[in-house]
Design an enzyme around this catalytic site. Structure first.
Site, short mmCIF file in Angstrom:
data_model
loop_
_atom_site.label_atom_id
_atom_site.label_comp_id
_atom_site.label_asym_id
_atom_site.label_seq_id
_atom_site.Cartn_x
_atom_site.Cartn_y
_atom_site.Cartn_z
N ASP A 25 -8.72 -0.37 -30.28
CA ASP A 25 -10.01 -1.03 -30.45
C ASP A 25 -9.80 -2.47 -30.92
O ASP A 25 -8.86 -2.75 -31.65
CB ASP A 25 -10.84 -0.24 -31.48
CG ASP A 25 -12.30 -0.62 -31.45
OD1 ASP A 25 -12.72 -1.34 -30.51
OD2 ASP A 25 -13.03 -0.20 -32.36
N ASN A 73 -17.59 4.37 -21.84
CA ASN A 73 -17.36 2.96 -21.46
C ASN A 73 -18.09 2.54 -20.19
O ASN A 73 -18.20 1.35 -19.90
CB ASN A 73 -15.86 2.67 -21.32
CG ASN A 73 -15.14 2.52 -22.65
OD1 ASN A 73 -13.95 2.79 -22.76
ND2 ASN A 73 -15.85 2.10 -23.70
#
Ligand code: FPP
Length: 245
Positions: A25, A73
């Site tokens: 991330d 996503n």
């Protein structure tokens, strides 16, 4: 250039996690800090994938699972999704030869067949080309979601009950585990998330039951072989009791 980390005395000979998973991330924030487009962060993220994969091999980690694209996503702008697909294509084209040479077994977890047809083919070919290897496993999570993985496992087992192949009592933890996409991988020992967020984001929820969790502030593009060695050293300090005393 070698990116193998120099093992500190703490790490050398200490408990090495067999299976490490990483929530990569912070690519977007890395780019933003530099006033660059988000894709520049993802590109730098691929370089980190390369370095950390090499470092994992050097440390003797048997399996490394990387969260590259979650089932959530798809909510990102189309352009960013396209950029991520492009980087995946590039990564396979540029790094497959090294993975083959280094005896790495490439695996994919997740429903990657929903990706563009050429990416599906590229990924399938790459997995096939490393299938006979016997060394460490690099598992890439593509369109992966842990809840969907568990739903599929429940459905498969329910079908078997319906067909009379098993009794409901035979739906044990082992039976569920045998239906998970990680069934051939060693148990998850260490789960790392970069960028200072403290969430599992639908990643390996079942597998994380007894994993050590490590949340680090570094943004993913800044996470390197030395950072992985530090994470392994932190793991070696943990007392794992698996529910015992
Ligand atoms: C999270 O950063 C990262 C991702 C959603 C994608 C991870 C992908 C890569 C590292 C590159 C592709 C991987 C391979 C294996 C070729 P973010 O965009 O959520 O960052 P932010 O939270 O700072 O916005």
């Amino acid at each position: 250039m070698s990116t193998a980390p120099v093992l500190s005395p703490d790490v050398a000979g200490a408990a090495i996690p067999r299976h490490v998973a990483i929530i990569m991330d912070g690519n977007g924030r890395w780019a933003k800090k530099r006033l660059l487009p988000r894709v520049a962060g993802h590109k730098a993220g691929v370089e980190a994938v390369r370095n950390v994969t090499r470092a994992a091999r050097a440390l003797g980690i048997e399996a490394l699972t990387l969260y590259a694209f979650s089932s959530e996503n798809w909510r990102r702008p189309e352009e960013e999704i396209g950029d991520l697909m492009g980087l995946l294509r590039l990564f396979i084209r540029s790094d497959l030869a090294e993975l083959v040479r280094e005896n790495v077994r490439l695996r994919v977890i997740g429903d990657f067949r929903r990706f563009p047809a050429d990416v599906v083919k590229l990924v399938e070919d790459a997995v096939g080309r490393t299938a006979a290897n016997t060394g460490p496993i690099l598992a890439i999570a593509l369109n992966y979601g842990a809840q969907a993985e568990l739903v599929r496992a429940a459905q498969t087992l329910a079908e078997r009950v319906k067909e009379g192949q098993i009794d409901p009592g035979q739906i044990t933890a082992q039976a569920i585990e045998a239906e998970l996409e990680t069934r051939d991988l060693p148990p998850l020992d260490l789960l790392i998330r970069t960028s200072g967020e403290h969430r599992l984001s639908n990643f390996l929820l079942w597998q994380a039951a007894y994993a050590e969790l490590l949340f680090v502030d570094a943004l993913w593009p800044d996470f390197d072989g030395a950072a992985l060695a530090d994470a392994v050293a932190a793991f070696a300090q943990r007392q794992r009791r698996f529910g015992g005393l």
